[in-house]
Design a protein around this motif. Structure first.
Motif, PDB file in Angstrom:
ATOM      1  N   THR A 215      -1.513 -11.971  54.082  1.00  0.00           N
ATOM      2  CA  THR A 215      -1.972 -11.082  54.385  1.00  0.00           C
ATOM      3  C   THR A 215      -1.808 -10.087  55.035  1.00  0.00           C
ATOM      4  OG1 THR A 215      -4.169 -12.302  52.497  1.00  0.00           O
ATOM      5  CG2 THR A 215      -4.538  -9.857  53.919  1.00  0.00           C
ATOM      6  N   LYS A 216      -1.381 -10.150  56.020  1.00  0.00           N
ATOM      7  CA  LYS A 216      -1.012  -9.092  56.935  1.00  0.00           C
ATOM      8  C   LYS A 216       0.269  -8.709  56.470  1.00  0.00           C
ATOM      9  CE  LYS A 216      -3.291 -10.586  61.474  1.00  0.00           C
ATOM     10  NZ  LYS A 216      -3.330 -10.372  63.130  1.00  0.00           N
ATOM     11  N   LEU A 217       1.291  -9.543  55.974  1.00  0.00           N
ATOM     12  CA  LEU A 217       2.391  -8.509  55.285  1.00  0.00           C
ATOM     13  C   LEU A 217       2.637  -7.719  54.723  1.00  0.00           C
ATOM     14  CD1 LEU A 217       5.487  -9.169  54.987  1.00  0.00           C
ATOM     15  CD2 LEU A 217       5.568 -10.669  53.464  1.00  0.00           C
ATOM     16  N   GLN A 218       1.144  -8.084  53.540  1.00  0.00           N
ATOM     17  CA  GLN A 218       1.117  -6.641  52.473  1.00  0.00           C
ATOM     18  C   GLN A 218      -0.157  -5.491  53.398  1.00  0.00           C
ATOM     19  OE1 GLN A 218      -1.664  -8.886  49.968  1.00  0.00           O
ATOM     20  NE2 GLN A 218      -0.610 -10.015  48.945  1.00  0.00           N
ATOM     21  N   LEU A 219      -0.657  -5.464  54.517  1.00  0.00           N
ATOM     22  CA  LEU A 219      -0.732  -4.631  55.276  1.00  0.00           C
ATOM     23  C   LEU A 219       0.334  -4.006  55.925  1.00  0.00           C
ATOM     24  CD1 LEU A 219      -4.335  -5.751  55.753  1.00  0.00           C
ATOM     25  CD2 LEU A 219      -3.534  -4.380  53.421  1.00  0.00           C
ATOM     26  N   GLY A 220       1.631  -4.751  56.357  1.00  0.00           N
ATOM     27  CA  GLY A 220       2.456  -4.214  57.178  1.00  0.00           C
ATOM     28  C   GLY A 220       1.963  -4.727  58.858  1.00  0.00           C
ATOM     29  N   ALA A 221       1.180  -5.682  58.885  1.00  0.00           N
ATOM     30  CA  ALA A 221       0.969  -6.071  60.816  1.00  0.00           C
ATOM     31  C   ALA A 221       1.345  -7.538  60.867  1.00  0.00           C
ATOM     32  CB  ALA A 221      -0.470  -6.303  60.742  1.00  0.00           C
ATOM     33  N   ALA A 222       2.516  -7.779  60.032  1.00  0.00           N
ATOM     34  CA  ALA A 222       3.077  -8.936  59.897  1.00  0.00           C
ATOM     35  C   ALA A 222       4.368  -8.709  59.105  1.00  0.00           C
ATOM     36  CB  ALA A 222       2.384 -10.123  59.605  1.00  0.00           C
ATOM     37  N   THR A 223       5.911  -9.529  59.703  1.00  0.00           N
ATOM     38  CA  THR A 223       6.424  -9.413  59.159  1.00  0.00           C
ATOM     39  C   THR A 223       7.104 -10.954  58.165  1.00  0.00           C
ATOM     40  OG1 THR A 223       8.107 -11.179  61.004  1.00  0.00           O
ATOM     41  CG2 THR A 223       7.715  -8.921  61.409  1.00  0.00           C
ATOM     42  N   VAL A 224       8.258 -10.638  57.516  1.00  0.00           N
ATOM     43  CA  VAL A 224       8.710 -12.086  56.767  1.00  0.00           C
ATOM     44  C   VAL A 224       9.095 -12.915  56.675  1.00  0.00           C
ATOM     45  CG1 VAL A 224      10.540 -12.238  54.804  1.00  0.00           C
ATOM     46  CG2 VAL A 224       9.269  -9.824  54.664  1.00  0.00           C
ATOM     47  N   VAL A 225       9.357 -12.607  59.262  1.00  0.00           N
ATOM     48  CA  VAL A 225       9.880 -13.980  59.519  1.00  0.00           C
ATOM     49  C   VAL A 225       8.452 -14.645  60.483  1.00  0.00           C
ATOM     50  CG1 VAL A 225      10.917 -14.906  61.304  1.00  0.00           C
ATOM     51  CG2 VAL A 225      11.911 -12.648  60.150  1.00  0.00           C
ATOM     52  N   ASP A 226       7.125 -13.539  60.097  1.00  0.00           N
ATOM     53  CA  ASP A 226       6.090 -14.239  60.171  1.00  0.00           C
ATOM     54  C   ASP A 226       5.574 -15.343  59.188  1.00  0.00           C
ATOM     55  OD1 ASP A 226       6.108 -12.919  62.656  1.00  0.00           O
ATOM     56  OD2 ASP A 226       4.823 -11.845  61.875  1.00  0.00           O
ATOM     57  N   MET A 227       6.140 -14.637  57.992  1.00  0.00           N
ATOM     58  CA  MET A 227       5.249 -15.392  56.369  1.00  0.00           C
ATOM     59  C   MET A 227       5.754 -16.847  55.994  1.00  0.00           C
ATOM     60  SD  MET A 227       5.611 -13.614  53.056  1.00  0.00           S
ATOM     61  CE  MET A 227       6.948 -14.452  52.569  1.00  0.00           C
ATOM     62  N   LEU A 228       7.621 -16.625  56.606  1.00  0.00           N
ATOM     63  CA  LEU A 228       8.216 -17.491  56.566  1.00  0.00           C
ATOM     64  C   LEU A 228       7.393 -18.734  57.706  1.00  0.00           C
ATOM     65  CD1 LEU A 228      11.757 -16.287  55.771  1.00  0.00           C
ATOM     66  CD2 LEU A 228      10.087 -17.073  54.044  1.00  0.00           C
TER      67      LEU A 228
END
Length: 488
Positions: A215-228
């Motif tokens: 959700t944060k990645l979609q909002l631009g508050a997280a990175t792809v690395v965080d998601m992985l």
């Protein structure tokens, strides 16, 4: 007239044989000395005054398995169904019969026999042949009674009684070992089930973190690395959950094996809130005897079943030595016999005869080829061997109590430490989540807190289960374990 007499003789013989067989069959169920055990029910544990539960019937076992299985029910089933428990009880029952056998030497022996003999003589001649026959029916009755010996029978009785005491002590020791083994398997299975729940909670937490990161990645508050990284943590949590589920199934199979039932039996354990890592983070109350090592060892040396069995085996060997020694002294025997129509194996009489013999025999053993002398040497060595065994068992019992005492002390400290660890890890995870939601923490911080909290759960569960097992092992080392210990 002759055929009628022969018929009557056959009827009398048949009746006598039937009476003898009936008496022999009745003797199989007769326990004159009251030494044979009755039907086996729930065994009485050394620490209990009475048995706990009903009987060892199959319907009792089926009823216990149909509901969520409590620890006490698992132990009852193990005491009834485990093959080693049944074998130990049957060994003790066989030894009880040996006590009756040794006491039977004080009673006389009576033997009766019936015989029918026919003597046919044929004398051939030149013109004709002559043939004559003599048919005889014999009846014999013999009584023999050892009136006096030099202590051999009494020594044999003492030996059998001590062997029975050793067998019963061994049976008690096995029951305590089986009690602890079943409890340990139950705690391990319960801990495995609790670990499954903890792993599922850890997986749910990892899934929530992964969803929050996406959700944060979609909002631009997280990175792809965080998601992985969050997805990797979720996969690791799923893998951990799958593994502990396999361990839980293995633990249930091990519990079924110890209980003596089919390992394929579906077992559902009763809910155990004490193994919930978050239900109670308080240190368990320490036993009063945890500070009394010397008195614990002295108590074990006085009443442990293994020591009682070793002492009984030594007394049995000493009684056997007395029995061998008594064989060199005189004995007095009374014998009485009634013979009708001759003695068995003798020449057939030509007329009806009756013979009665009563004798009192005093026997003096003079020379036996030194066999008794060597048996004496052999039995003295056996006595010394049993005495050495007793010393070894005494040392082993003291060591086991000391080791169980130290293990319980360590596990008590581990439970306290695991409570602190669980509390800190859980609070750290809550704080990391809050800071992450506020944007003040990195994804790695949350993942690390999740991993630490999952590990703390497992440590807490293992510490609680180990503490319980160590406590029962110490009580078993004292020789007084029973169902009372489950509620203490």
């Amino acid at each position: 007239m002759k055929s009628l007499s022969l018929l009557l003789q056959r009827l009398v013989a048949t009746a006598l044989i039937g009476l003898t067989m009936t008496a022999a069959a009745s003797a199989q169920s007769l326990d004159l000395w009251r030494v044979l055990p009755g039907e086996r029910g729930i065994p009485v544990m050394p620490g209990d005054a009475t048995p706990v539960g009903a009987t060892c019937a199959d319907n009792d076992t089926a009823a216990a398995l149909a509901a969520p299985l409590a620890l006490a029910d698992a132990i009852r089933i193990a005491l009834c169904s485990n093959p080693r428990a049944r074998q130990a009880w049957l060994d003790a029952a066989a030894q009880a019969a040996t006590v009756g056998l040794s006491k039977a030497a004080y009673l006389p022996t009576v033997n009766a026999s019936l015989s029918k003999s026919y003597d046919a003589v044929r004398t051939p001649g030149s013109f004709n042949s002559q043939r004559s026959g003599n048919q005889v029916h014999g009846a014999n009755l013999t009584l023999s009674w050892l009136l006096l010996d030099s202590g051999g029978r009494a020594a044999n009785v003492r030996q059998a009684e001590q062997n029975l005491a050793a067998a019963m002590a061994g049976h008690d020791g096995l029951l305590q070992s089986l009690f602890v083994g079943t409890a340990q398997a139950y705690y391990e299975a319960a801990a495995a089930s609790a670990s499954v729940r903890a792993a599922q909670q850890a997986e749910d937490t990892a899934r929530e973190s992964a969803q929050a990161t996406e959700t944060k990645l979609q909002l631009g508050a997280a990175t792809v690395v965080d998601m992985l990284q969050a997805r990797t943590a979720l996969s690791q949590a799923t893998l951990a959950r799958v593994r502990v589920e396999g361990q839980a199934r293995t633990s249930l199979g091990a519990l079924a094996h110890v209980m003596g039932i089919d390992v394929r039996s579906p077992l559902q354990l009763a809910a155990d809130a004490d193994l919930d890592p978050l239900a109670s983070t308080e240190r368990p109350v320490a036993e009063d005897y945890l500070q009394q090592l010397d008195s614990l060892i002295n108590e074990a040396l006085a009443a442990h079943p293994t020591l009682l069995a070793a002492r009984a085996q030594l007394a049995s060997a000493e009684a056997r030595l007395e029995a061998v020694r008594s064989e060199g002294f005189p004995s007095l025997t009374l014998t009485h016999s009634n013979f009708r129509n001759g003695r068995p194996g003798s020449t057939l009489p030509t007329s009806l005869t009756y013979e009665r013999i009563t004798a009192v025999t005093l026997s003096f053993p003079i020379f036996e080829g030194l066999s008794r002398n060597y048996r004496m040497h052999e039995q003295r060595a056996v006595v010394e061997s049993r005495r050495a065994d007793l010393e070894g068992v005494r040392s082993q019992v003291a060591f086991e109590v000391w080791r169980a005492f130290e293990a319980l002390r360590v596990e008590t400290g581990s439970v306290a430490a695991s409570a602190d660890l669980m509390r800190s890890a859980h609070e750290s995870l809550l704080a990391a989540k809050a800071r992450y939601q506020a944007g003040a923490a990195h994804t790695v911080d949350v993942l690390t807190a999740q991993k630490d909290e999952a590990n703390a759960r497992q440590e807490r569960i293992a510490a609680l289960a180990s503490w319980r097992t160590s406590r029962l092992r110490l009580i078993a080392g004292l020789g007084r374990l029973g169902f009372w210990a489950l509620g203490a």
